[in-house]
Design a protein around this motif. Sequence first.
Motif, PDB file in Angstrom:
ATOM      1  N   GLU A 187      83.162  37.662  24.885  1.00  0.00           N
ATOM      2  CA  GLU A 187      84.162  36.594  24.871  1.00  0.00           C
ATOM      3  C   GLU A 187      84.724  36.348  26.129  1.00  0.00           C
ATOM      4  O   GLU A 187      85.447  35.397  26.237  1.00  0.00           O
ATOM      5  CB  GLU A 187      85.244  37.380  23.953  1.00  0.00           C
ATOM      6  N   ARG A 188      84.030  36.809  27.158  1.00  0.00           N
ATOM      7  CA  ARG A 188      84.610  36.465  28.688  1.00  0.00           C
ATOM      8  C   ARG A 188      83.778  35.594  29.239  1.00  0.00           C
ATOM      9  O   ARG A 188      82.411  35.737  29.310  1.00  0.00           O
ATOM     10  CB  ARG A 188      84.444  38.036  29.311  1.00  0.00           C
ATOM     11  N   ILE A 189      84.212  34.609  29.911  1.00  0.00           N
ATOM     12  CA  ILE A 189      83.719  33.482  30.658  1.00  0.00           C
ATOM     13  C   ILE A 189      84.266  33.544  32.004  1.00  0.00           C
ATOM     14  O   ILE A 189      85.144  33.271  32.166  1.00  0.00           O
ATOM     15  CB  ILE A 189      83.891  32.136  29.940  1.00  0.00           C
ATOM     16  N   ALA A 195      79.567  27.587  27.269  1.00  0.00           N
ATOM     17  CA  ALA A 195      79.361  28.073  28.826  1.00  0.00           C
ATOM     18  C   ALA A 195      78.123  27.348  29.454  1.00  0.00           C
ATOM     19  O   ALA A 195      78.166  27.356  30.545  1.00  0.00           O
ATOM     20  CB  ALA A 195      79.174  29.832  28.902  1.00  0.00           C
ATOM     21  N   ASN A 243      87.589  33.746  25.808  1.00  0.00           N
ATOM     22  CA  ASN A 243      87.430  32.712  24.840  1.00  0.00           C
ATOM     23  C   ASN A 243      87.503  33.416  23.172  1.00  0.00           C
ATOM     24  O   ASN A 243      86.472  33.872  22.900  1.00  0.00           O
ATOM     25  CB  ASN A 243      85.926  32.057  24.899  1.00  0.00           C
ATOM     26  N   ARG A 285      88.760  33.462  35.380  1.00  0.00           N
ATOM     27  CA  ARG A 285      88.240  34.149  34.234  1.00  0.00           C
ATOM     28  C   ARG A 285      88.983  33.327  33.005  1.00  0.00           C
ATOM     29  O   ARG A 285      90.174  33.491  32.834  1.00  0.00           O
ATOM     30  CB  ARG A 285      88.502  35.550  34.350  1.00  0.00           C
ATOM     31  N   THR A 326      79.215  31.879  33.778  1.00  0.00           N
ATOM     32  CA  THR A 326      78.474  32.972  32.994  1.00  0.00           C
ATOM     33  C   THR A 326      79.379  33.403  31.871  1.00  0.00           C
ATOM     34  O   THR A 326      80.382  33.561  31.814  1.00  0.00           O
ATOM     35  CB  THR A 326      77.959  34.160  33.623  1.00  0.00           C
ATOM     36  N   ARG A 327      78.688  33.868  30.679  1.00  0.00           N
ATOM     37  CA  ARG A 327      79.456  34.305  29.778  1.00  0.00           C
ATOM     38  C   ARG A 327      78.918  35.738  29.372  1.00  0.00           C
ATOM     39  O   ARG A 327      77.660  35.995  29.476  1.00  0.00           O
ATOM     40  CB  ARG A 327      79.096  33.503  28.140  1.00  0.00           C
ATOM     41  N   CYS A 328      79.840  36.675  29.065  1.00  0.00           N
ATOM     42  CA  CYS A 328      79.555  37.980  28.386  1.00  0.00           C
ATOM     43  C   CYS A 328      80.523  38.327  27.536  1.00  0.00           C
ATOM     44  O   CYS A 328      81.498  38.866  27.710  1.00  0.00           O
ATOM     45  CB  CYS A 328      79.658  38.998  29.673  1.00  0.00           C
TER      46      CYS A 328
END
Length: 247
Positions: free
Chosen positions: A183-185, A140, A119, A116, A179-181
């Motif tokens: 600010e989380r990649i 991403a 970003n 994890r 995958t990006r969601c």
Amino acid sequence: MPRYRIIVEYDGTGYVGWQRQENGPSIQAALEQAIACFSGEAPRVSGAGRTDAGVHARGQVAHFDLSKQWPFETVRNAINAHLTMARQTVCVLDAAEVAEDFDARFSARKRHYLYRFINRAAPLTLEAARAWRVARSLDAAAMNEAAQLLVGRHDFTTFRSVQCQANSPVRTMDRLDVTRCGERIDLQVTAQSFLHNQIRSFAGSLKLVGEGKWRPDDLRTALEARDRKACGPVAPPCGLYFMQVDY
């Protein structure tokens, strides 16, 4: 002699890793001590994977033998009670009795890991020590494109620690998805087995792709070099999670 399988969750911060060592607390030792406290026995706990210092788990699997047959709920609850009293950041999610030939490590068919990234420019508070914060904007989609070059059977010499004790650097990667969601990649990786530091080496090199410092073809070049010096920086352990084992 009954054999028990447990599914274990832990925050690896502050531990030297899964394996029992002389230089600090380990997950294996914490479990063995908790089992000894409730059962009066001293079994050896064997895990599906030897996670490094600072690496976390949501679905580590382990097994051990006891001379007495206990209800599954008692095994889970008693271990958790003693882990809590010892202030360990480890818990048993589930327990079951299994066949005598079940082996948490050698019976495993697939292992699933997550790396994890967060970003954003701001420091981490809630996820400090549980993700790798990268301040520079990451692409991403480019990371995912590059990751697909690592899928399949390859010589991964570039992406394993020089201290890796595996007999062969060849492994088969079944899945590497980025995958990006927000600010989380997330980097999700699946294979039967892994080399030492392999996923963290992937993550560090893919970060370079995400920052635009490498193109996807540069990752291919690094793979084909079969040279540890061609690897990008090794990502910190805080972002790595052992998620699940398939049998």
